[in-house]
Scaffold this motif. Structure first.
Motif: not given
Length: 338
Positions: A55-60, A135-136, A141-143, A172-178
């Protein structure tokens, strides 16, 4: 309350009790065994926890989960879970559904050894309708900004962030995660980034990748060469082959997010495909003019104005068909008979 409802509530309360222990710190060996026994005692225990986790995987809801802190856990209030999980009749108003749901998520995440609640997300699809954009915020944390008539499938796991893109355009605006590079798959092609901003525009014939910030690595096929693409550069994939890298002026660049498209020496079919993402009536081109090279700046949502400009500039005719409208060559005037 019926016996069945009482039993169901007891299960949720048991899960809530476990999360309090888990949130307080690592379980001791005795508590670990008890928790394991509780999970194995009844298949419903594990199923309940897994259903809450899904249930928590819902994007909202993922965005709300990003604000997670252990101590304010009981202060959360997400009444949406009441109807989605059990129905209001099962829970009295005094029970915090948020604490219960978070209990299941945290218990499963810790018990299975996941380091982050975001790492276990189930795949889900993002899709935009005709003439609609999106817009999601994703679970990491990526958008992503999606153009009309576009589709993405998001598959995040403990060791990877992967998005499968169908037709359409996405920025895509990607959140950093090496530790987990962000990968976009497009059939055989892949675009990989760590933390950057880039746009992918795909139609049935080609894929355009433009980098706005940072850098990405592009491959046309799984065994093909890797091309590093930096900010202000663009590359095209056609027939599983990479084009030469093209420099673009980001300050002057017009992309779909502005509501306009600016093209230079592209086939008419290229323009029509992008217009059709927002057009109320499908637009096509006859075989003889589909490859006609066109240039200019066109408003994506104003299909009528664009078609009028094309007919005037390139000597085309617009014909109505049962499936939409079609551009074709204007008939040549016949010489007068003597």
């Amino acid at each position: 309350m019926s016996t069945a409802e009482q039993t169901e509530q007891d299960l949720y309360l048991q899960a809530a009790a476990w999360v309090e222990k888990l949130a307080a710190g690592e379980l001791d060996s005795l508590s670990k065994r008890r928790f394991s026994h509780w999970l194995d005692a009844d298949p419903r225990h594990r199923e309940l926890l897994l259903s809450m986790l899904q249930t928590w995987q819902d994007p909202a809801l993922t965005k709300a989960l990003a604000a997670y802190q252990p101590h304010p856990l009981k202060r959360w209030r997400l009444s949406l879970l009441r109807s989605h999980l059990t129905g209001a009749a099962i829970f009295p108003r005094t029970v915090s559904l948020t604490a219960v749901a978070c209990s299941a998520v945290l218990a499963v995440a810790l018990y299975l050894g996941h380091g982050s609640l975001f790492h276990s997300a189930a795949p889900y699809e993002l899709k935009t309708a005709q003439a609609s954009t999106m817009h999601q915020t994703l679970g990491d944390g990526s958008v992503v900004d999606m153009a009309a008539a576009s589709q993405l499938t998001v598959l995040f796991s403990a060791d990877k962030r992967q998005v499968v893109q169908g037709l359409g355009a996405a920025y895509f605006a990607v959140a950093k995660d090496k530790q987990r590079p962000f990968e976009v798959r497009l059939d055989q092609a892949t675009v990989v980034a760590v933390g950057t901003e880039f746009n992918i525009d795909r139609d049935p014939e080609l894929i355009d990748i433009t980098v706005y910030e940072g850098a990405v690595q592009v491959q046309a096929t799984a065994t093909g060469p890797r091309q590093l693409l930096k900010a202000g550069e663009r590359v095209r994939i056609r027939q599983n082959k990479l084009s030469k890298v093209e420099k673009v002026d980001l300050q002057q660049l017009v992309d779909w997010r502005s509501g306009w498209i600016e093209i230079e020496n592209e086939p008419l079919a290229y323009l029509l495909h992008r217009l059709n993402r927002s057009a109320r009536v499908p637009v096509s081109a006859s075989t003889e003019v589909a490859g006609l090279r066109v240039a200019g700046r066109f408003e994506l949502a104003n299909t009528q104005q664009t078609l009028q400009a094309l007919t005037e500039a390139y000597g085309l005719t617009l014909q109505q068909h049962s499936s939409g409208v079609r551009l074709s060559r204007s008939p040549q005037p016949q010489p007068l008979q003597q």
